[in-house]
Enzyme design. Structure first.
Site, short mmCIF file in Angstrom:
data_model
loop_
_atom_site.label_atom_id
_atom_site.label_comp_id
_atom_site.label_asym_id
_atom_site.label_seq_id
_atom_site.Cartn_x
_atom_site.Cartn_y
_atom_site.Cartn_z
N GLY A 189 0.76 -1.17 0.03
CA GLY A 189 -0.03 0.03 0.02
C GLY A 189 0.96 1.36 -0.10
N CYS A 190 0.44 2.39 0.53
CA CYS A 190 1.13 3.53 0.81
C CYS A 190 2.69 3.29 1.28
CB CYS A 190 0.50 4.47 1.78
SG CYS A 190 1.53 6.08 1.68
N PHE A 191 3.68 3.64 0.50
CA PHE A 191 5.10 3.16 0.96
C PHE A 191 5.43 4.12 2.41
CE2 PHE A 191 6.68 5.81 -2.85
CZ PHE A 191 6.01 6.95 -2.43
N TRP A 192 4.84 5.21 2.71
CA TRP A 192 5.34 5.89 3.87
C TRP A 192 5.13 4.93 5.18
CZ3 TRP A 192 1.49 10.40 3.12
CH2 TRP A 192 1.80 11.14 2.18
N ASP B 247 -6.38 3.77 0.47
CA ASP B 247 -5.54 4.10 -0.60
C ASP B 247 -6.09 2.81 -1.59
OD1 ASP B 247 -3.87 6.01 0.30
OD2 ASP B 247 -2.70 4.68 1.51
#
Length: 164
Positions: A10-13, A89
């Site tokens: 998902g979101c890499f953060w 996301d």
């Protein structure tokens, strides 16, 4: 020995923020893996036209953290049964995946997924593929949650602090 694996959750953060808290992780970066377009921008990746996935490059000491332990941690922070989304996301850039440039890591990933599949009612959608390319994301994405502790994250980073 120092080794590298690429993970998309998902979101890499949040994926980067989580793994940076684990003992044995030497360094990480966020970027775009397996893009059909060289050096894509975040905006281009978000259109889905590049085919890229938001991923982290994870460099680790396999004497301190095994690849199996990395997979265990990875699958504890994602829902591998979702296709092209995690948390809020959605889009192909948010699919889950494990990427490597060596066959041994890919085979270990496939075997691990077979082992855990019975825990899930739906099929695991996490792709396991050879790494074709990896382009660093823009500077403002690197270590985003360290710079913006209140930033959105679908991953509970406190779980890493308990395990780290």
């Amino acid at each position: 020995m120092t080794k590298t694996i690429y993970l998309a959750g998902g979101c890499f953060w949040g994926v980067q923020g989580y793994f940076d808290l684990l003992d044995g992780v030497l360094k990480s970066s966020v970027g775009y893996a397996n893009s059909e377009i060289a050096n894509p921008s975040y905006e281009l990746v978000c259109t889905g036209m590049s085919g890229a996935v938001e991923a982290i490059e994870l460099v680790y000491d396999d004497e301190k953290i095994s690849l199996e332990k990395i997979f265990e941690e990875f699958f504890s922070i994602i829902d591998p049964t979702l296709k092209n989304r995690q948390g809020n996301d959605t889009g192909t850039q948010y699919r889950t995946g494990i990427y490597a440039d060596d066959d041994e890591s890919l085979e270990l990933a496939k075997a691990y997924i077979q082992t855990i599949q019975p825990r899930y009612k739906a099929p695991i959608q996490t792709e396991v593929k050879k790494l074709q390319n990896y382009y660093l994301a823009e500077d403002y994405h690197q270590k985003y949650l360290q710079k913006n502790p209140q930033g959105y994250c679908h991953i509970d980073l406190s779980q890493a602090r308990k395990r780290g």
